[in-house]
Design a protein around this motif. Structure first.
Motif, PDB file in Angstrom:
ATOM      1  N   VAL A   1       0.836  -1.216   0.000  1.00 50.92           N
ATOM      2  CA  VAL A   1       0.000   0.000   0.000  1.00 50.92           C
ATOM      3  C   VAL A   1       0.863   1.255   0.000  1.00 50.92           C
ATOM      4  CG1 VAL A   1      -1.675   1.316   1.324  1.00 50.92           C
ATOM      5  CG2 VAL A   1      -1.956  -1.166   1.055  1.00 50.92           C
ATOM      6  N   MET A   2       1.934   1.241   0.810  1.00 46.78           N
ATOM      7  CA  MET A   2       2.842   2.410   0.880  1.00 46.78           C
ATOM      8  C   MET A   2       3.542   2.649  -0.454  1.00 46.78           C
ATOM      9  SD  MET A   2       3.970   4.875   2.642  1.00 46.78           S
ATOM     10  CE  MET A   2       3.469   4.443   4.307  1.00 46.78           C
ATOM     11  N   MET A   3       4.001   1.589  -1.090  1.00 44.43           N
ATOM     12  CA  MET A   3       4.684   1.737  -2.378  1.00 44.43           C
ATOM     13  C   MET A   3       3.737   2.275  -3.434  1.00 44.43           C
ATOM     14  SD  MET A   3       7.008  -1.734  -2.484  1.00 44.43           S
ATOM     15  CE  MET A   3       7.595  -1.321  -4.113  1.00 44.43           C
ATOM     16  N   ILE A   4       2.495   1.828  -3.447  1.00 46.91           N
ATOM     17  CA  ILE A   4       1.518   2.329  -4.419  1.00 46.91           C
ATOM     18  C   ILE A   4       1.231   3.808  -4.175  1.00 46.91           C
ATOM     19  CG2 ILE A   4      -0.873   2.115  -5.179  1.00 46.91           C
ATOM     20  CD1 ILE A   4      -0.641  -0.905  -4.611  1.00 46.91           C
ATOM     21  N   PHE A   5       1.152   4.157  -2.883  1.00 48.95           N
ATOM     22  CA  PHE A   5       0.871   5.558  -2.547  1.00 48.95           C
ATOM     23  C   PHE A   5       2.009   6.464  -2.984  1.00 48.95           C
ATOM     24  CE2 PHE A   5       1.352   9.073   0.464  1.00 48.95           C
ATOM     25  CZ  PHE A   5       0.166   9.756   0.240  1.00 48.95           C
TER      26      PHE A   5
ATOM     27  N   TRP B   1       4.191   5.891  -5.368  1.00 45.21           N
ATOM     28  CA  TRP B   1       4.245   5.935  -6.818  1.00 45.21           C
ATOM     29  C   TRP B   1       3.195   6.859  -7.383  1.00 45.21           C
ATOM     30  CZ3 TRP B   1       0.493   4.307 -10.318  1.00 45.21           C
ATOM     31  CH2 TRP B   1       0.878   4.264 -11.646  1.00 45.21           C
ATOM     32  N   TRP B   2       2.024   6.855  -6.768  1.00 44.31           N
ATOM     33  CA  TRP B   2       0.961   7.743  -7.228  1.00 44.31           C
ATOM     34  C   TRP B   2       1.284   9.191  -6.951  1.00 44.31           C
ATOM     35  CZ3 TRP B   2      -2.218  10.926  -4.311  1.00 44.31           C
ATOM     36  CH2 TRP B   2      -3.286  11.506  -5.003  1.00 44.31           C
ATOM     37  N   LYS B   3       1.902   9.512  -5.816  1.00 44.37           N
ATOM     38  CA  LYS B   3       2.234  10.890  -5.445  1.00 44.37           C
ATOM     39  C   LYS B   3       3.309  11.432  -6.349  1.00 44.37           C
ATOM     40  CE  LYS B   3       3.348  13.773  -1.502  1.00 44.37           C
ATOM     41  NZ  LYS B   3       3.709  13.818  -0.063  1.00 44.37           N
ATOM     42  N   LYS B   4       4.286  10.561  -6.714  1.00 49.29           N
ATOM     43  CA  LYS B   4       5.384  10.998  -7.585  1.00 49.29           C
ATOM     44  C   LYS B   4       4.859  11.379  -8.940  1.00 49.29           C
ATOM     45  CE  LYS B   4       9.890   9.559  -9.240  1.00 49.29           C
ATOM     46  NZ  LYS B   4      10.897   8.484  -9.262  1.00 49.29           N
ATOM     47  N   ARG B   5       3.871  10.666  -9.420  1.00 48.94           N
ATOM     48  CA  ARG B   5       3.297  11.008 -10.705  1.00 48.94           C
ATOM     49  C   ARG B   5       2.540  12.318 -10.609  1.00 48.94           C
ATOM     50  NH1 ARG B   5       0.365   6.456 -13.928  1.00 48.94           N
ATOM     51  NH2 ARG B   5       0.403   8.251 -15.368  1.00 48.94           N
TER      52      ARG B   5
END
Length: 223
Positions: free
Chosen positions: A213-217, A219-223
């Motif tokens: 969940v943390m990695m997905i979050f 990755w989404w914020k970086k985009r």
């Protein structure tokens, strides 16, 4: 034995007449007593008995005797049994050990000489055993072999056992319950291994899920 009694006056003719008459009178009295006691021995049995097919039955018997014959030095008392009617076939002989083929391994006589009572036991009763049984007693005397037999015998009635068949579902249920009772308190090793595997998978999932969940979050914020 006549007793010669002298008469006054020496009447020898009268004495000889009495001597001849007394033995005849004694003989007649003896014969009368013998006829009154002819075959006084009796064999007693119960009139009726009933048994269950496949079970066992005991036929008690007793006898008493008071006879004028003098027993032989070895009376060799014997117990015999007939069946079906008064002059029917012998099914047992205590002296020879004979047992009728129909009753092979099924007859036991509980009696020993010189007892005056006993029991005949019939095992594994069969439908054909339903008939009349007669006990006969034989012994040796100095006048020859004497024998006596029950007149009426014992009427044996056999009752059939009614068997109720259980349905297959009831039998299967009973077997299943028996199996569960036998294994109660004991855990199958395969089940233990399965539980351990499931536990490891669950623990791994609990640890990995927050990381994913943390990695997905991120990755989404970086985009």
């Amino acid at each position: 034995m006549a007793l010669l009694v002298p008469f006054p006056g020496g009447n020898q003719t009268m004495e000889w007449i009495l001597l001849l008459l007394l033995p005849a009178a004694c003989l007649q009295a003896g014969n009368s007593g013998r006829s009154n006691r002819e075959r006084p021995l009796g064999v007693q049995q119960p009139a009726r008995l009933s048994g269950v097919q496949g079970g066992s039955i005991e036929i008690p018997f007793s006898f008493s005797f008071s006879f004028p014959w003098e027993l032989a030095k070895d009376p060799q008392m014997r117990i015999l049994w007939r069946w079906q009617h008064y002059h029917g076939e012998f099914i047992y002989n205590s002296s020879s050990g004979f047992i009728h083929e129909h009753f092979k391994d099924r007859l036991i006589l509980n009696w020993t000489q010189p007892q005056t009572s006993g029991v005949l036991r019939i095992l594994d009763l069969k439908e054909k055993d339903q008939t009349v049984y007669f006990c006969q007693v034989c012994l040796n005397t100095k006048d020859g072999i004497q024998e006596w037999q029950s007149t009426d015998g014992t009427q044996l009635t056999i009752t059939r056992v009614s068997t109720t068949m259980q349905s297959p579902s009831i039998i299967t249920s009973a077997v299943t319950m028996a199996g569960l009772e036998d294994t109660e308190g004991q855990r199958n090793p395969s089940l233990v291994n399965l539980e351990a595997t499931v536990g490891v998978v669950v623990a791994t999932a609990v640890l990995i899920t927050p990381v994913c969940v943390m990695m997905i979050f991120l990755w989404w914020k970086k985009r």
